[in-house]
Design a protein around this motif. Structure first.
Motif, PDB file in Angstrom:
ATOM      1  N   UNK A 131      -3.860  -3.418 -99.995  1.00  0.00           N
ATOM      2  CA  UNK A 131      -3.031  -3.884 -98.883  1.00  0.00           C
ATOM      3  C   UNK A 131      -3.899  -4.177 -97.651  1.00  0.00           C
ATOM      4  N   UNK A 184      -5.398  -9.564 -97.050  1.00  0.00           N
ATOM      5  CA  UNK A 184      -5.438 -10.706 -96.141  1.00  0.00           C
ATOM      6  C   UNK A 184      -6.856 -11.181 -95.839  1.00  0.00           C
ATOM      7  N   UNK A 221      -8.153 -12.892 -98.981  1.00  0.00           N
ATOM      8  CA  UNK A 221      -7.414 -14.144 -99.116  1.00  0.00           C
ATOM      9  C   UNK A 221      -8.006 -15.224 -98.203  1.00  0.00           C
ATOM     10  N   UNK A 222      -8.224 -14.858 -96.933  1.00  0.00           N
ATOM     11  CA  UNK A 222      -8.761 -15.811 -95.966  1.00  0.00           C
ATOM     12  C   UNK A 222     -10.121 -16.337 -96.410  1.00  0.00           C
ATOM     13  N   UNK A 277      -1.847 -22.911-101.220  1.00  0.00           N
ATOM     14  CA  UNK A 277      -1.867 -21.557-100.672  1.00  0.00           C
ATOM     15  C   UNK A 277      -2.012 -20.515-101.767  1.00  0.00           C
ATOM     16  N   UNK A 278      -1.811 -20.928-103.025  1.00  0.00           N
ATOM     17  CA  UNK A 278      -1.782 -19.921-104.080  1.00  0.00           C
ATOM     18  C   UNK A 278      -2.749 -20.188-105.217  1.00  0.00           C
ATOM     19  N   UNK A 303      -6.365 -20.199 -82.962  1.00  0.00           N
ATOM     20  CA  UNK A 303      -5.603 -19.896 -84.184  1.00  0.00           C
ATOM     21  C   UNK A 303      -4.113 -19.814 -83.865  1.00  0.00           C
ATOM     22  N   UNK A 333      -1.327 -22.181 -85.610  1.00  0.00           N
ATOM     23  CA  UNK A 333      -0.814 -21.420 -86.755  1.00  0.00           C
ATOM     24  C   UNK A 333       0.489 -21.941 -87.327  1.00  0.00           C
ATOM     25  N   UNK A 334       1.267 -22.729 -86.562  1.00  0.00           N
ATOM     26  CA  UNK A 334       2.587 -23.113 -87.025  1.00  0.00           C
ATOM     27  C   UNK A 334       2.547 -23.976 -88.279  1.00  0.00           C
ATOM     28  N   UNK A 379      -8.580 -21.061 -91.925  1.00  0.00           N
ATOM     29  CA  UNK A 379      -9.224 -20.083 -92.796  1.00  0.00           C
ATOM     30  C   UNK A 379     -10.742 -20.107 -92.617  1.00  0.00           C
ATOM     31  N   UNK A 395      -2.404 -13.972 -89.380  1.00  0.00           N
ATOM     32  CA  UNK A 395      -2.238 -15.355 -89.841  1.00  0.00           C
ATOM     33  C   UNK A 395      -2.342 -15.436 -91.366  1.00  0.00           C
ATOM     34  N   UNK A 396      -3.264 -14.620 -91.935  1.00  0.00           N
ATOM     35  CA  UNK A 396      -3.453 -14.645 -93.390  1.00  0.00           C
ATOM     36  C   UNK A 396      -2.152 -14.334 -94.125  1.00  0.00           C
ATOM     37  N   UNK A 397      -1.328 -13.445 -93.549  1.00  0.00           N
ATOM     38  CA  UNK A 397      -0.061 -13.101 -94.207  1.00  0.00           C
ATOM     39  C   UNK A 397       0.871 -14.303 -94.307  1.00  0.00           C
ATOM     40  N   UNK A 398       0.736 -15.271 -93.420  1.00  0.00           N
ATOM     41  CA  UNK A 398       1.558 -16.478 -93.512  1.00  0.00           C
ATOM     42  C   UNK A 398       1.307 -17.190 -94.838  1.00  0.00           C
ATOM     43  N   UNK A 399       0.030 -17.264 -95.195  1.00  0.00           N
ATOM     44  CA  UNK A 399      -0.323 -17.908 -96.458  1.00  0.00           C
ATOM     45  C   UNK A 399       0.128 -17.097 -97.660  1.00  0.00           C
ATOM     46  N   UNK A 400       0.001 -15.769 -97.537  1.00  0.00           N
ATOM     47  CA  UNK A 400       0.339 -14.905 -98.670  1.00  0.00           C
ATOM     48  C   UNK A 400       1.851 -14.894 -98.915  1.00  0.00           C
ATOM     49  N   UNK A 454       4.113 -17.166 -97.892  1.00  0.00           N
ATOM     50  CA  UNK A 454       4.758 -18.485 -97.896  1.00  0.00           C
ATOM     51  C   UNK A 454       5.500 -18.754 -99.213  1.00  0.00           C
ATOM     52  N   UNK A 504       5.177 -21.126-101.153  1.00  0.00           N
ATOM     53  CA  UNK A 504       4.235 -21.541-102.196  1.00  0.00           C
ATOM     54  C   UNK A 504       3.008 -20.620-102.201  1.00  0.00           C
ATOM     55  N   UNK A 505       3.165 -19.425-101.614  1.00  0.00           N
ATOM     56  CA  UNK A 505       2.032 -18.510-101.517  1.00  0.00           C
ATOM     57  C   UNK A 505       1.828 -17.670-102.755  1.00  0.00           C
ATOM     58  N   UNK A 506       0.857 -16.755-102.659  1.00  0.00           N
ATOM     59  CA  UNK A 506       0.461 -15.943-103.819  1.00  0.00           C
ATOM     60  C   UNK A 506       1.626 -15.120-104.368  1.00  0.00           C
ATOM     61  N   UNK A 561       4.154 -17.142-106.185  1.00  0.00           N
ATOM     62  CA  UNK A 561       3.713 -17.705-107.463  1.00  0.00           C
ATOM     63  C   UNK A 561       3.617 -16.620-108.526  1.00  0.00           C
ATOM     64  N   UNK A 612       9.114 -15.342 -92.169  1.00  0.00           N
ATOM     65  CA  UNK A 612      10.117 -15.475 -91.118  1.00  0.00           C
ATOM     66  C   UNK A 612      11.366 -14.674 -91.445  1.00  0.00           C
ATOM     67  N   UNK A 615       6.347  -5.770 -92.077  1.00  0.00           N
ATOM     68  CA  UNK A 615       5.123  -5.707 -92.877  1.00  0.00           C
ATOM     69  C   UNK A 615       3.889  -6.004 -92.021  1.00  0.00           C
ATOM     70  N   UNK A 640       4.377 -15.210 -85.354  1.00  0.00           N
ATOM     71  CA  UNK A 640       3.733 -15.727 -86.561  1.00  0.00           C
ATOM     72  C   UNK A 640       4.504 -15.376 -87.828  1.00  0.00           C
TER      73      UNK A 640
END
Lengths: 266, 279
Positions: free
Chosen positions: A20, A24, A27-28, A39-40, A221, A225-226, A233, B114-119, B121, B123-125, B128, B142, B149, B221
């Motif tokens: 956990x 992140x 991932x970045x 993204x995945x 950032x 970010x939006x 990244x 910000x990384x959590x946005x990608x995770x 999302x 279409x994120x990890x 999927x 959102x 979290x 975010x």
């Protein structure tokens, strides 16, 4: 055997928590090298987002400002912190109490309160928002941490050392630089490290006090970010790399220095 | 030794100008009417009245408190067992574990959030992976879940480190004494370990609740439009609508809430320590 079984849930829990913490970050870094916008799914290795980042002048400006501000704020707040800490260690309780109470304000206050206070101060004095206000604010929130990390070292010093140095013919300035400062170096380094990372990572205060196109990486950032933009990244990975490098250097340097000392002794 | 003492004087002037004066400005703006020249400042409570009479702002306040309390509770529920496990490890592993927990806190909060946005999302990890099992896509980003979290993620290291500090300083002979006197593991934990570690939990609460209640970029975010918190309202007053008086009043209200909650948590600390004396 029994004991091991009982430890399995604990091990799984610890493993999940560490995952956990690092997911992140991992991932970045991984997706900054991705060749698509996905993204995945990691398609293939590519440096295109780094290329885009280096060609984005706004992003490069923000990297430049972040580093310049962090270096200047660290140097200035460390020097100011050393002098102030030595000064209050030699002064009476009232003065010491005043400085400690003052320093507690930015440490204890929510960042946003400090931020709007500074915003109103600079605007009331008609100081134009930008590099100067950013630097002043960073110095302001860094000094208390520098003082906090130097004070315990000063407290454990023998107060007679300073008198001895003066009796033996040192000027007060020499006594400071040659006698006191060398004995509090570890506190000074710790303070400087905190100051550097605080300034380098700051978002809330910087966001409120800056203007006229002077942005740091965090503000960059936040404003980008939006929308999904893998260039962020790449920028994030750059920050992670710089901070990790700073932490490694600071943790490894003392070990190397000690080994050298040991060699000399031999 | 007078010339050494004088080295502190410049900083006192500096801190009056850059630390004290801004706080004074917040109070002045909160209690005065806007648009006045300095000469005829007028005292007013309008800003506070506006905050409490408007349901929208009151709901924001309620929501901020709810999110901050939830964050703190989750941090304790996950952080306490984690800290407890670390404290029972070999000394060498303890150092490593503390290091593992500390490293992420050195890295920019915004980057990690910000990384959590990608995770999270669509279409994120996570989606999927859920997709492989045939679930989803689930809207994670959102939502209140994402917001809490993100807050837990950012602030839990402080909770863990505080609890770990109090657990690792504990004298192990207390635990031995308890089991010698016939307490089982659960009793030992509930009546010896837990009360002695409460100070760590309390300082952990302080370090989590305060940034959680005043945070404004994590809701922006991860929480999306419906999760406007008090920090976001303050941000809007200063950076969008330019109403410094109202913004200052909201910050003061927030500061007072924080002071009151800190006071309550400190009171909670007193109760178990009396019991602790009996052991």
């Amino acid at each position: 055997m029994m004991k091991n079984k009982r430890h399995i849930p604990a091990k799984i829990f610890v493993g999940l928590m560490i995952a956990f913490f690092y997911l992140p970050i991992l991932y970045t870094v991984v997706f900054s090298f991705n060749s698509t916008r996905s993204l995945s799914v990691f398609s293939s290795f590519s440096l295109q987002w780094y290329e885009k980042m280096f060609h984005n002048s706004d992003m490069m400006d923000s990297v430049f400002y972040t580093i310049v501000i962090a270096v200047l704020a660290t140097i200035i707040s460390t020097v100011a912190g050393i002098f102030t800490a030595i000064g209050i260690s030699k002064s009476n309780k009232v003065l010491k109490g005043v400085v400690e109470q003052m320093n507690n304000l930015p440490i204890m206050n929510p960042e946003i309160v400090t931020a709007i206070g500074l915003l109103m101060l600079f605007s009331s004095l008609a100081v134009s928002k930008g590099f100067t206000t950013l630097l002043l604010s960073h110095i302001m929130f860094c000094i208390p941490y520098v003082i906090l990390s130097i004070m315990p070292k000063l407290r454990s010093l023998d107060p007679n050392i300073l008198d001895a140095a003066l009796d033996l013919g040192c000027t007060p300035f020499q006594a400071l630089i040659k006698v006191i400062v060398p004995q509090i170096t570890s506190g000074i380094f710790a303070g400087a490290l905190i100051a550097f990372t605080m300034s380098f990572d700051d978002f809330v205060i910087s966001y409120f006090v800056t203007g006229n196109g002077v942005n740091n990486i965090s503000i960059m950032i936040y404003t980008m970010a939006k929308r999904i933009n893998p260039t962020i990244n790449a920028l994030s990975t750059l920050i992670i790399a710089i901070i990790t490098a700073v932490l490694l250097i600071l943790n490894i340097t003392p070990i190397i220095l000690e080994k050298r000392k040991e060699k000399k002794r031999k | 030794m007078k010339n050494f003492k004088s080295m502190a004087y410049p900083y006192i002037l500096w801190s009056i100008a850059l630390i004290a004066l801004p706080m004074v400005l917040i109070v002045v703006y909160a209690f005065t009417k806007e648009g006045n020249s300095v000469i005829n400042i007028q005292f007013t409570l309008d800003n506070f009245a506006r905050f409490f009479s408007d349901r929208v702002f009151f709901n924001v306040l309620k929501r901020s408190l709810y999110i901050a309390v939830m964050t703190t509770v989750v941090c304790i529920l996950l952080g306490y067992p984690f800290a407890y496990i670390i404290a029972r490890m070999k000394p060498r592993s303890q150092v490593v574990m503390v290091f593992i927990v500390t490293i992420p806190t050195w890295i920019n909060m915004l980057v990690r959030t910000y990384a959590w946005r990608g995770i999270l999302d669509k279409s994120g990890i996570i989606n999927s992976i859920l997709g492989l099992v045939g679930i989803g896509p689930v809207k994670l980003l959102e939502t209140g879940f994402a917001l809490i979290l993100g807050m837990v993620y950012n602030f839990i290291p402080f909770m863990i480190l505080q609890i770990y500090n109090s657990l690792s300083k504990m004298d192990y002979s207390y635990i031995e004494a308890a089991s010698d006197l016939g307490a089982d593991r659960l009793q030992t934990f509930l009546r010896v370990v837990l009360p002695l570690s409460i100070p760590g939990v309390i300082s952990g609460i302080t370090l989590v609740f305060l940034p959680a209640v005043s945070s404004f970029f994590i809701p922006k975010l991860l929480g999306g439009g419906q999760y406007v918190l008090i920090g976001n309202v303050i941000e809007n007053q200063f950076l969008t609508s330019g109403d410094w008086g109202f913004g200052s009043a909201i910050s003061l209200i927030m500061a007072i809430i924080i002071i009151i909650s800190m006071h309550i948590t400190k009171k909670l600390d007193k109760a178990p320590s009396v019991e602790g004396g009996d052991i």
